[in-house]
Design an enzyme around this catalytic site. Sequence first.
Site, PDB file in Angstrom:
ATOM      1  N   ASN A  12      39.661  -7.756  15.241  1.00 24.24           N
ATOM      2  CA  ASN A  12      39.968  -6.629  14.369  1.00 24.24           C
ATOM      3  C   ASN A  12      41.445  -6.218  14.560  1.00 24.24           C
ATOM      4  OD1 ASN A  12      40.335  -4.108  13.275  1.00 24.24           O
ATOM      5  ND2 ASN A  12      38.327  -3.338  13.895  1.00 24.24           N
ATOM      6  N   LYS A  15      42.154  -2.652  15.633  1.00 20.98           N
ATOM      7  CA  LYS A  15      41.843  -2.366  17.035  1.00 20.98           C
ATOM      8  C   LYS A  15      42.968  -2.903  17.938  1.00 20.98           C
ATOM      9  CE  LYS A  15      37.782  -2.559  20.032  1.00 20.98           C
ATOM     10  NZ  LYS A  15      36.486  -3.161  20.313  1.00 20.98           N
ATOM     11  N   ASP A  71      34.291  -3.947  26.600  1.00 24.30           N
ATOM     12  CA  ASP A  71      32.955  -3.668  26.115  1.00 24.30           C
ATOM     13  C   ASP A  71      32.632  -2.225  26.483  1.00 24.30           C
ATOM     14  OD1 ASP A  71      30.845  -5.036  24.651  1.00 24.30           O
ATOM     15  OD2 ASP A  71      29.573  -4.551  26.357  1.00 24.30           O
ATOM     16  N   PHE A 151      33.301   8.716  16.017  1.00 19.07           N
ATOM     17  CA  PHE A 151      32.426   7.671  15.483  1.00 19.07           C
ATOM     18  C   PHE A 151      31.265   7.463  16.458  1.00 19.07           C
ATOM     19  CE2 PHE A 151      33.271   4.027  18.289  1.00 19.07           C
ATOM     20  CZ  PHE A 151      34.374   4.498  18.983  1.00 19.07           C
ATOM     21  N   GLY A 152      30.364   6.570  16.086  1.00 24.57           N
ATOM     22  CA  GLY A 152      29.257   6.204  16.976  1.00 24.57           C
ATOM     23  C   GLY A 152      28.448   7.408  17.418  1.00 24.57           C
ATOM     24  N   TYR A 153      28.283   7.543  18.723  1.00 32.66           N
ATOM     25  CA  TYR A 153      27.439   8.596  19.287  1.00 32.66           C
ATOM     26  C   TYR A 153      28.202   9.897  19.538  1.00 32.66           C
ATOM     27  CZ  TYR A 153      24.322   4.623  20.206  1.00 32.66           C
ATOM     28  OH  TYR A 153      23.517   3.515  20.074  1.00 32.66           O
ATOM     29  N   ASP A 154      29.426   9.999  19.065  1.00 27.64           N
ATOM     30  CA  ASP A 154      30.248  11.182  19.357  1.00 27.64           C
ATOM     31  C   ASP A 154      29.565  12.515  19.042  1.00 27.64           C
ATOM     32  OD1 ASP A 154      32.306   9.792  20.464  1.00 27.64           O
ATOM     33  OD2 ASP A 154      33.624   9.872  18.719  1.00 27.64           O
ATOM     34  N   ARG A 180      37.443   5.001  27.076  1.00 23.71           N
ATOM     35  CA  ARG A 180      38.308   3.905  26.635  1.00 23.71           C
ATOM     36  C   ARG A 180      39.750   4.161  27.083  1.00 23.71           C
ATOM     37  NH1 ARG A 180      36.762   4.294  22.217  1.00 23.71           N
ATOM     38  NH2 ARG A 180      35.073   2.800  22.192  1.00 23.71           N
TER      39      ARG A 180
HETATM   40  P1  IMP Z   1      32.444  -1.477  21.460  1.00 28.21           P
HETATM   41  O1  IMP Z   1      32.100  -2.318  22.659  1.00 28.21           O
HETATM   42  O2  IMP Z   1      33.772  -0.775  21.597  1.00 28.21           O
HETATM   43  O3  IMP Z   1      32.289  -2.234  20.174  1.00 28.21           O
HETATM   44  O4  IMP Z   1      31.364  -0.295  21.415  1.00 28.21           O
HETATM   45  C1  IMP Z   1      29.976  -0.554  21.276  1.00 28.21           C
HETATM   46  C2  IMP Z   1      29.253   0.631  20.662  1.00 28.21           C
HETATM   47  O5  IMP Z   1      29.295   1.751  21.559  1.00 28.21           O
HETATM   48  C3  IMP Z   1      29.878   1.161  19.366  1.00 28.21           C
HETATM   49  O6  IMP Z   1      29.378   0.473  18.250  1.00 28.21           O
HETATM   50  C4  IMP Z   1      29.405   2.608  19.373  1.00 28.21           C
HETATM   51  O7  IMP Z   1      28.079   2.704  18.924  1.00 28.21           O
HETATM   52  C5  IMP Z   1      29.423   2.950  20.839  1.00 28.21           C
HETATM   53  N1  IMP Z   1      30.714   3.567  21.210  1.00 28.21           N
HETATM   54  C6  IMP Z   1      31.761   2.957  21.805  1.00 28.21           C
HETATM   55  N2  IMP Z   1      32.755   3.810  22.018  1.00 28.21           N
HETATM   56  C7  IMP Z   1      32.329   4.999  21.549  1.00 28.21           C
HETATM   57  C8  IMP Z   1      32.941   6.287  21.479  1.00 28.21           C
HETATM   58  O8  IMP Z   1      34.093   6.521  21.894  1.00 28.21           O
HETATM   59  N3  IMP Z   1      32.203   7.260  20.919  1.00 28.21           N
HETATM   60  C9  IMP Z   1      30.937   7.052  20.441  1.00 28.21           C
HETATM   61  N4  IMP Z   1      30.340   5.879  20.460  1.00 28.21           N
HETATM   62  C10 IMP Z   1      31.016   4.847  21.021  1.00 28.21           C
END
Ligand code: IMP
Length: 195
Positions: A12, A15, A71, A151-154, A180
């Site tokens: 990506n 990213k 990850d 995003f995600g679970y925020d 992160r």
């Molecule tokens: P990735 O390994 O960065 O792709 O993250 C895997 C998954 O974890 C994402 O698809 C989200 O569902 C969740 N995730 C990762 N980072 C965050 C964040 O900062 N906030 C909320 N959810 C997160």
Amino acid sequence: MNTNQLVFASANPNKVKEVESKLGGAFPLLGLLDIGCHDELPETTGTIPGNAQQKASYVFNTYNVNCFADDTGLEIDALLGEPGVNSADYALANRNAEANMLLVLKKMQGIEQRTARFRTSICLFWNGEKHLFEGVVEGQILLAPAGSGGFGYDPIFQPLGFERTFAQMDMSEKNAISHRAKAIALLRDFILNRS
Ligand code: IMP
């Protein structure tokens, strides 16, 4: 090996740019597409650090370059670490963040012990040696989503010491304390010291 090159194991470009800027701009980053890698990287170890290592090892072994992979996942204590390594597609609904959150809230119904953490693992291969960096932010799972940022679970994750969820923070505030950001800061300190 070209030791001036550093590859981030992501396909990506956005990213890659974002992480490049977080490295202080001091280190130009290449993404997988820049080195002609169109492969789906393996992620089968069942753990977050394991998957970061597996992806970085794949790129290092195939292309013999300095590289790193990340990850991330949400670990909920009452769910024995779930969704963890399955965070992206916990609800098996095409990586739908809303469905993932609803599944977490459903599984957490009636549970008082709501402690959780986000974990980011980064595995770096640097001049042939493997290094692991981890960023963790502790917090708790709320009873209902709050906020529309991030995003995600925020919307359901409230970091320890705050009265707001990640989704109620602006990006700079979240970035100052996030899992992160912590992992990338460790990576940045390491490569700036070694280069
Ligand atoms: P990735 O390994 O960065 O792709 O993250 C895997 C998954 O974890 C994402 O698809 C989200 O569902 C969740 N995730 C990762 N980072 C965050 C964040 O900062 N906030 C909320 N959810 C997160």
